[in-house]
Write an enzyme that holds these catalytic residues in place. Structure first.
Site, PDB file in Angstrom:
ATOM      1  N   ASP A 284       0.707  -3.315 -14.704  1.00 47.92           N
ATOM      2  CA  ASP A 284      -0.085  -3.264 -13.476  1.00 47.92           C
ATOM      3  C   ASP A 284      -0.399  -4.687 -13.043  1.00 47.92           C
ATOM      4  O   ASP A 284      -0.204  -5.629 -13.810  1.00 47.92           O
ATOM      5  CB  ASP A 284      -1.384  -2.480 -13.712  1.00 47.92           C
ATOM      6  CG  ASP A 284      -1.915  -1.813 -12.445  1.00 47.92           C
ATOM      7  OD1 ASP A 284      -1.776  -2.395 -11.346  1.00 47.92           O
ATOM      8  OD2 ASP A 284      -2.486  -0.718 -12.554  1.00 47.92           O
TER       9      ASP A 284
ATOM     10  N   SER B  56       4.315  12.692  -3.782  1.00 49.59           N
ATOM     11  CA  SER B  56       3.085  13.203  -3.190  1.00 49.59           C
ATOM     12  C   SER B  56       3.425  14.451  -2.401  1.00 49.59           C
ATOM     13  O   SER B  56       4.547  14.596  -1.913  1.00 49.59           O
ATOM     14  CB  SER B  56       2.486  12.145  -2.254  1.00 49.59           C
ATOM     15  OG  SER B  56       1.434  12.688  -1.490  1.00 49.59           O
TER      16      SER B  56
ATOM     17  N   TYR C 113       2.886   5.533   4.274  1.00 45.82           N
ATOM     18  CA  TYR C 113       2.719   6.074   2.921  1.00 45.82           C
ATOM     19  C   TYR C 113       3.530   7.360   2.753  1.00 45.82           C
ATOM     20  O   TYR C 113       4.286   7.502   1.787  1.00 45.82           O
ATOM     21  CB  TYR C 113       1.245   6.333   2.609  1.00 45.82           C
ATOM     22  CG  TYR C 113       1.064   6.987   1.265  1.00 45.82           C
ATOM     23  CD1 TYR C 113       1.134   6.232   0.097  1.00 45.82           C
ATOM     24  CD2 TYR C 113       0.854   8.356   1.154  1.00 45.82           C
ATOM     25  CE1 TYR C 113       0.996   6.834  -1.144  1.00 45.82           C
ATOM     26  CE2 TYR C 113       0.710   8.960  -0.084  1.00 45.82           C
ATOM     27  CZ  TYR C 113       0.786   8.204  -1.232  1.00 45.82           C
ATOM     28  OH  TYR C 113       0.658   8.793  -2.464  1.00 45.82           O
TER      29      TYR C 113
END
Length: 192
Positions: A37, A144, A157
């Site tokens: 990360d 998603s 997105y």
């Protein structure tokens, strides 16, 4: 549980949120876990090691950087000798402000695409040769449900996550003969 004993898992975007929860679960199931990360990678790695007893490695990685991703794969192999599982979780999401698509600037579009799509491709490209060498592996891409629903006001997105779904399907067909499974999961809003 030790069902993943001897396996090595890389989870991108694992400094917090869903990525951290996934890394913790993989470690609890016996895998050595690499927490990759931009922030909190070292803190998350230490917390997961303490909570699970698993071996962990925290790495600062920008998944949109070819050099960072190559270093991530190399340092994982150096530390643990192999890569069995790659979870492509890193994404630009929580910092996005909802707005009409015509107000989303080009720089913001590029950042979302670089992290959410190119980052997945770069991580796979860096890890797949190690999986092939080992005779197989597992890639899990976080998509998603938003692109399926067509959620408005963050078009960049949902476009990026729609691309992740398409990339997952193509990679699954391309890498299946090498013993590498490629799947996507599509979580909704999640509290971790």
């Amino acid at each position: 549980m030790d069902r993943l004993k001897g396996k090595v898992a890389i989870v991108t975007g694992a400094g917090s949120g869903i990525g951290k929860a996934l890394a913790r679960r993989l470690a609890a199931d016996g895998a050595a876990a690499v927490i990759a990360d931009l922030a909190n990678y070292d803190i998350a790695a230490a917390e997961i090691a303490t909570a699970t007893g698993a071996r962990t490695l925290g790495l600062q990685v920008d998944v949109s950087s070819e050099n960072d991703v190559a270093r991530m794969a190399a340092e994982t192999v150096k530390a643990f000798g192999r890569i069995d599982i790659l979870v492509n979780n890193a994404a630009v999401f929580s910092t996005i402000k909802l707005k009409p698509f015509e107000e989303i600037g080009v720089a913001e579009w590029r950042k979302v695409m670089d992290v959410n799509i190119l980052g997945v491709a770069l991580c796979c490209r860096a890890c797949v040769p190690h999986m092939r060498k080992a005779g197989g592996g597992r890639i899990i891409n976080l998509a998603s449900g938003a692109p399926i629903k067509g959620v408005p006001l963050f078009l960049h997105y949902i476009s990026s996550k729609g691309a992740v779904i398409a990339m997952t399907r193509g990679m699954a067909r391309e890498l299946g003969p090498d013993g590498i499974t490629v799947n996507a999961i599509a979580p909704g809003l999640t509290e971790v």
